[in-house]
Design an enzyme around this catalytic site. Structure first.
Site, PDB file in Angstrom:
ATOM      1  N   LYS A   1      -3.238  -7.353  -7.557  1.00  8.43           N
ATOM      2  CA  LYS A   1      -3.657  -7.148  -6.098  1.00  8.43           C
ATOM      3  C   LYS A   1      -5.214  -7.036  -5.980  1.00  8.43           C
ATOM      4  CE  LYS A   1       1.124  -6.261  -4.702  1.00  8.43           C
ATOM      5  NZ  LYS A   1       1.950  -4.934  -4.007  1.00  8.43           N
TER       6      LYS A   1
ATOM      7  N   TYR B   1       5.323 -13.029   1.223  1.00 10.66           N
ATOM      8  CA  TYR B   1       5.744 -12.194   1.597  1.00 10.66           C
ATOM      9  C   TYR B   1       6.789 -12.397   2.749  1.00 10.66           C
ATOM     10  CZ  TYR B   1       3.450  -8.852  -1.766  1.00 10.66           C
ATOM     11  OH  TYR B   1       2.998  -8.193  -2.840  1.00 10.66           O
TER      12      TYR B   1
ATOM     13  N   ASN C   1      -0.490  -0.593  -4.745  1.00 11.72           N
ATOM     14  CA  ASN C   1       0.223  -0.309  -6.072  1.00 11.72           C
ATOM     15  C   ASN C   1      -0.123  -1.320  -6.812  1.00 11.72           C
ATOM     16  OD1 ASN C   1       1.586  -2.646  -4.694  1.00 11.72           O
ATOM     17  ND2 ASN C   1       3.614  -1.499  -4.817  1.00 11.72           N
TER      18      ASN C   1
ATOM     19  N   HIS D   1       1.778  -7.125  -8.279  1.00 14.43           N
ATOM     20  CA  HIS D   1       3.129  -7.799  -7.812  1.00 14.43           C
ATOM     21  C   HIS D   1       3.817  -8.401  -9.189  1.00 14.43           C
ATOM     22  CE1 HIS D   1       6.048 -10.353  -5.938  1.00 14.43           C
ATOM     23  NE2 HIS D   1       5.412 -11.485  -6.690  1.00 14.43           N
TER      24      HIS D   1
ATOM     25  N   GLU E   1       7.602 -18.580  -6.027  1.00 11.27           N
ATOM     26  CA  GLU E   1       6.374 -17.878  -6.280  1.00 11.27           C
ATOM     27  C   GLU E   1       5.358 -18.898  -6.838  1.00 11.27           C
ATOM     28  OE1 GLU E   1       7.775 -13.432  -5.117  1.00 11.27           O
ATOM     29  OE2 GLU E   1       7.024 -13.848  -7.031  1.00 11.27           O
TER      30      GLU E   1
HETATM   31  N1  UDP Z   1       5.229  -2.163   0.591  1.00 10.48           N
HETATM   32  C1  UDP Z   1       4.440  -1.307   1.482  1.00 10.48           C
HETATM   33  N2  UDP Z   1       5.427  -0.084   2.388  1.00 10.48           N
HETATM   34  C2  UDP Z   1       6.616  -0.062   1.875  1.00 10.48           C
HETATM   35  C3  UDP Z   1       7.310  -0.812   0.933  1.00 10.48           C
HETATM   36  C4  UDP Z   1       6.666  -2.013   0.522  1.00 10.48           C
HETATM   37  O1  UDP Z   1       3.425  -1.225   1.848  1.00 10.48           O
HETATM   38  O2  UDP Z   1       7.136   0.850   2.186  1.00 10.48           O
HETATM   39  C5  UDP Z   1       4.296  -3.077   0.115  1.00 10.48           C
HETATM   40  C6  UDP Z   1       4.107  -2.735  -1.411  1.00 10.48           C
HETATM   41  O3  UDP Z   1       2.587  -3.183  -1.778  1.00 10.48           O
HETATM   42  C7  UDP Z   1       5.087  -3.698  -2.156  1.00 10.48           C
HETATM   43  C8  UDP Z   1       5.119  -4.916  -1.303  1.00 10.48           C
HETATM   44  O4  UDP Z   1       4.993  -4.189  -0.114  1.00 10.48           O
HETATM   45  O5  UDP Z   1       4.612  -3.822  -3.377  1.00 10.48           O
HETATM   46  C9  UDP Z   1       6.277  -5.746  -1.538  1.00 10.48           C
HETATM   47  O6  UDP Z   1       7.409  -4.731  -1.305  1.00 10.48           O
HETATM   48  P1  UDP Z   1       8.932  -5.010  -2.395  1.00 10.48           P
HETATM   49  O7  UDP Z   1       9.794  -4.173  -1.420  1.00 10.48           O
HETATM   50  O8  UDP Z   1       9.033  -6.423  -2.635  1.00 10.48           O
HETATM   51  O9  UDP Z   1       8.375  -4.335  -3.543  1.00 10.48           O
HETATM   52  P2  UDP Z   1       7.792  -4.751  -5.094  1.00 10.48           P
HETATM   53  O10 UDP Z   1       8.672  -5.893  -5.295  1.00 10.48           O
HETATM   54  O11 UDP Z   1       6.323  -5.193  -4.887  1.00 10.48           O
HETATM   55  O12 UDP Z   1       8.028  -3.700  -5.960  1.00 10.48           O
HETATM   56 MG    MG Z   2       8.972  -7.653  -4.193  1.00  5.49          MG
END
Ligand code: UDP
Ligand code: MG
Length: 150
Positions: A11, A51, A114, A117, A128
């Site tokens: 990211k 997303y 974080n 991805h 994707e």
């Molecule tokens: N995210 C966020 N707040 C939250 C949950 C998710 O900003 O409470 C963001 C975070 O950057 C995350 C992304 O949304 O990586 C996608 O969420 P997902 O639940 O798919 O998490 P991932 O698969 O990336 O672990």
């Molecule tokens: Mg995810």
């Protein structure tokens, strides 16, 4: 049978913080095969598509702004169990819950910064990869393959 593939994306914060090499190293040294790689700016529509499953979440607008805030490094990594193992290499979504030794556990603090991805299922990985790369993967066989797989 086709080998499993995962869509992995560094990211904008990971790119800005100079973590590209460190992140690629972790997938490479584990034994996974790089099948596609590009640095690119992200259009808002592309981030929203990527997303789409999260479009009803309160954090969705901030998430899209984050993903389009600078260039990302989009990659396809291939190998046995790469989707689930890739998620382990990456660590929990909330970096405060990510184990040290994972990418998020070593390099991040906040969920909205974080760093990386990774696809969560094989089916989503295929979607994707199609969204970010179309059909343009590089077909090659690493010389080390028999030293990684029995
Ligand atoms: N995210 C966020 N707040 C939250 C949950 C998710 O900003 O409470 C963001 C975070 O950057 C995350 C992304 O949304 O990586 C996608 O969420 P997902 O639940 O798919 O998490 P991932 O698969 O990336 O672990
Ligand atoms: Mg995810």
């Amino acid at each position: 049978m086709a080998t499993e593939q995962s869509y992995i994306m560094i990211k904008p914060d990971g790119v800005q913080r100079g973590l590209v090499g460190e992140i690629i190293k972790r997938f490479e040294q584990r034994g996974y095969t790089l099948r596609a790689l590009k640095l690119q700016s992200v259009e808002r529509a592309q981030a929203e598509k990527h997303y789409a499953d999260l479009s009803s979440k309160p954090f969705f607008p901030a998430l899209v702004d984050y993903i389009i805030s600078g260039p990302v490094v989009a990659m396809v990594w291939e190998g046995k169990g790469v989707v689930a193992t890739g998620r382990k290499i990456i660590g929990a979504t909330n970096p405060l819950a990510s184990e040290p030794g994972t990418i998020r556990g070593d390099f991040a603090i906040e969920v909205g910064r974080n760093v990386i991805h990774g696809s969560d299922t094989v089916e989503n990985a295929q979607k994707e990869i199609a969204l970010w790369f179309g059909e343009s993967l590089v077909d090659w066989t690493p010389a080390a393959k028999p030293w990684i797989y029995e």
